[in-house]
Design a protein around this motif. Structure first.
Motif, PDB file in Angstrom:
ATOM      1  N   VAL A  98       0.837  -1.201   0.000  1.00 23.77           N
ATOM      2  CA  VAL A  98       0.000   0.000   0.000  1.00 23.77           C
ATOM      3  C   VAL A  98       0.872   1.251   0.000  1.00 23.77           C
ATOM      4  CG1 VAL A  98      -1.586   1.364   1.417  1.00 23.77           C
ATOM      5  CG2 VAL A  98      -2.005  -1.048   1.077  1.00 23.77           C
ATOM      6  N   VAL A  99       1.896   1.263   0.838  1.00 23.67           N
ATOM      7  CA  VAL A  99       2.771   2.441   0.935  1.00 23.67           C
ATOM      8  C   VAL A  99       3.531   2.652  -0.364  1.00 23.67           C
ATOM      9  CG1 VAL A  99       4.803   3.369   2.107  1.00 23.67           C
ATOM     10  CG2 VAL A  99       2.963   2.352   3.435  1.00 23.67           C
ATOM     11  N   LEU A 100       4.137   1.593  -0.892  1.00 25.01           N
ATOM     12  CA  LEU A 100       4.886   1.738  -2.141  1.00 25.01           C
ATOM     13  C   LEU A 100       3.973   2.066  -3.317  1.00 25.01           C
ATOM     14  CD1 LEU A 100       7.532  -1.101  -1.797  1.00 25.01           C
ATOM     15  CD2 LEU A 100       7.887   1.363  -1.670  1.00 25.01           C
ATOM     16  N   GLY A 101       2.788   1.473  -3.347  1.00 23.62           N
ATOM     17  CA  GLY A 101       1.829   1.791  -4.400  1.00 23.62           C
ATOM     18  C   GLY A 101       1.380   3.239  -4.338  1.00 23.62           C
ATOM     19  N   GLY A 102       1.128   3.741  -3.140  1.00 18.86           N
ATOM     20  CA  GLY A 102       0.756   5.140  -2.981  1.00 18.86           C
ATOM     21  C   GLY A 102       1.873   6.080  -3.389  1.00 18.86           C
ATOM     22  N   PHE A 103       3.104   5.711  -3.048  1.00 16.74           N
ATOM     23  CA  PHE A 103       4.258   6.518  -3.433  1.00 16.74           C
ATOM     24  C   PHE A 103       4.420   6.546  -4.953  1.00 16.74           C
ATOM     25  CE2 PHE A 103       8.899   6.777  -4.206  1.00 16.74           C
ATOM     26  CZ  PHE A 103       9.092   8.070  -3.757  1.00 16.74           C
ATOM     27  N   ILE A 104       4.293   5.402  -5.576  1.00 25.45           N
ATOM     28  CA  ILE A 104       4.395   5.334  -7.041  1.00 25.45           C
ATOM     29  C   ILE A 104       3.244   6.101  -7.689  1.00 25.45           C
ATOM     30  CG2 ILE A 104       4.237   3.734  -9.005  1.00 25.45           C
ATOM     31  CD1 ILE A 104       5.868   1.760  -7.270  1.00 25.45           C
ATOM     32  N   GLY A 105       2.059   6.023  -7.105  1.00 25.26           N
ATOM     33  CA  GLY A 105       0.922   6.773  -7.619  1.00 25.26           C
ATOM     34  C   GLY A 105       1.152   8.272  -7.560  1.00 25.26           C
ATOM     35  N   GLN A 106       1.745   8.748  -6.465  1.00 30.33           N
ATOM     36  CA  GLN A 106       2.053  10.173  -6.349  1.00 30.33           C
ATOM     37  C   GLN A 106       3.092  10.601  -7.372  1.00 30.33           C
ATOM     38  OE1 GLN A 106       0.884  12.722  -4.469  1.00 30.33           O
ATOM     39  NE2 GLN A 106      -0.731  11.374  -3.749  1.00 30.33           N
ATOM     40  N   LEU A 107       4.094   9.766  -7.590  1.00 29.23           N
ATOM     41  CA  LEU A 107       5.114  10.086  -8.593  1.00 29.23           C
ATOM     42  C   LEU A 107       4.529  10.058  -9.999  1.00 29.23           C
ATOM     43  CD1 LEU A 107       8.242   8.131  -7.302  1.00 29.23           C
ATOM     44  CD2 LEU A 107       7.814  10.587  -7.180  1.00 29.23           C
ATOM     45  N   ALA A 108       3.643   9.102 -10.249  1.00 26.00           N
ATOM     46  CA  ALA A 108       3.070   8.946 -11.586  1.00 26.00           C
ATOM     47  C   ALA A 108       2.036  10.019 -11.908  1.00 26.00           C
ATOM     48  CB  ALA A 108       2.424   7.565 -11.716  1.00 26.00           C
ATOM     49  N   SER A 109       1.528  10.716 -10.902  1.00 29.21           N
ATOM     50  CA  SER A 109       0.514  11.745 -11.158  1.00 29.21           C
ATOM     51  C   SER A 109       1.083  12.929 -11.932  1.00 29.21           C
ATOM     52  CB  SER A 109      -0.094  12.232  -9.845  1.00 29.21           C
ATOM     53  OG  SER A 109       0.867  12.950  -9.085  1.00 29.21           O
ATOM     54  N   LYS A 110       2.387  13.103 -11.886  1.00 34.91           N
ATOM     55  CA  LYS A 110       3.027  14.212 -12.597  1.00 34.91           C
ATOM     56  C   LYS A 110       3.325  13.873 -14.061  1.00 34.91           C
ATOM     57  CE  LYS A 110       5.085  16.015  -8.410  1.00 34.91           C
ATOM     58  NZ  LYS A 110       4.789  15.059  -7.395  1.00 34.91           N
ATOM     59  N   SER A 136       1.890  12.596 -17.599  1.00 33.94           N
ATOM     60  CA  SER A 136       0.548  12.637 -18.194  1.00 33.94           C
ATOM     61  C   SER A 136      -0.003  11.249 -18.551  1.00 33.94           C
ATOM     62  CB  SER A 136       0.546  13.539 -19.424  1.00 33.94           C
ATOM     63  OG  SER A 136       1.406  13.017 -20.415  1.00 33.94           O
ATOM     64  N   PHE A 137       0.801  10.370 -19.148  1.00 32.23           N
ATOM     65  CA  PHE A 137       0.269   9.069 -19.567  1.00 32.23           C
ATOM     66  C   PHE A 137       0.224   8.042 -18.439  1.00 32.23           C
ATOM     67  CE2 PHE A 137       4.787   8.915 -20.409  1.00 32.23           C
ATOM     68  CZ  PHE A 137       5.167   7.652 -20.016  1.00 32.23           C
ATOM     69  N   LEU A 138       0.745   8.379 -17.255  1.00 27.07           N
ATOM     70  CA  LEU A 138       0.655   7.485 -16.090  1.00 27.07           C
ATOM     71  C   LEU A 138      -0.216   8.061 -14.980  1.00 27.07           C
ATOM     72  CD1 LEU A 138       4.347   6.238 -15.725  1.00 27.07           C
ATOM     73  CD2 LEU A 138       2.398   5.001 -16.646  1.00 27.07           C
ATOM     74  N   SER A 139      -0.876   9.181 -15.245  1.00 26.55           N
ATOM     75  CA  SER A 139      -1.658   9.827 -14.191  1.00 26.55           C
ATOM     76  C   SER A 139      -2.846   8.975 -13.742  1.00 26.55           C
ATOM     77  CB  SER A 139      -2.133  11.197 -14.656  1.00 26.55           C
ATOM     78  OG  SER A 139      -2.986  11.061 -15.758  1.00 26.55           O
TER      79      SER A 139
END
Length: 87
Positions: free
Chosen positions: A21-33, A35-38
């Motif tokens: 959960v923690v690593l997924g959330g971290f990757i999600g925050q990084l990917a939000s910046k 455009s094609f991984l948002s």
């Protein structure tokens, strides 16, 4: 001998899921910046929007809980369970 979950510790599974959960959330925050991984950061937030305060005179207790479930967090949980099953 076949591997199974009979001898495995359930606390280890809980720890692996929390790490997912923690690593997924971290990757999600990084990917939000990016455009094609948002889409990895798409999710829902639920919980208490304002903290619940209990004033007992000499003791003040504050309760708050907010959970944000994202696609990246779900993928992290699934990956953690898969890794746990193969270890």
């Amino acid at each position: 001998m076949a591997r199974g979950t009979a001898g495995k510790n359930s606390w280890a599974l809980l720890l692996m899921i929390l790490a997912g959960v923690v690593l997924g959330g971290f990757i999600g925050q990084l990917a939000s910046k990016i455009s094609f991984l948002s889409w990895l950061n798409y999710g829902q937030t639920f919980g208490l929007s304002q903290p619940l305060v209990l004033d007992l005179g000499i003791l003040v207790l504050t309760f708050a809980l907010t959970i944000k479930i994202t696609i990246a967090g779900i993928l992290g949980i699934v990956l953690a369970i898969i890794i746990y099953r193969f270890l």
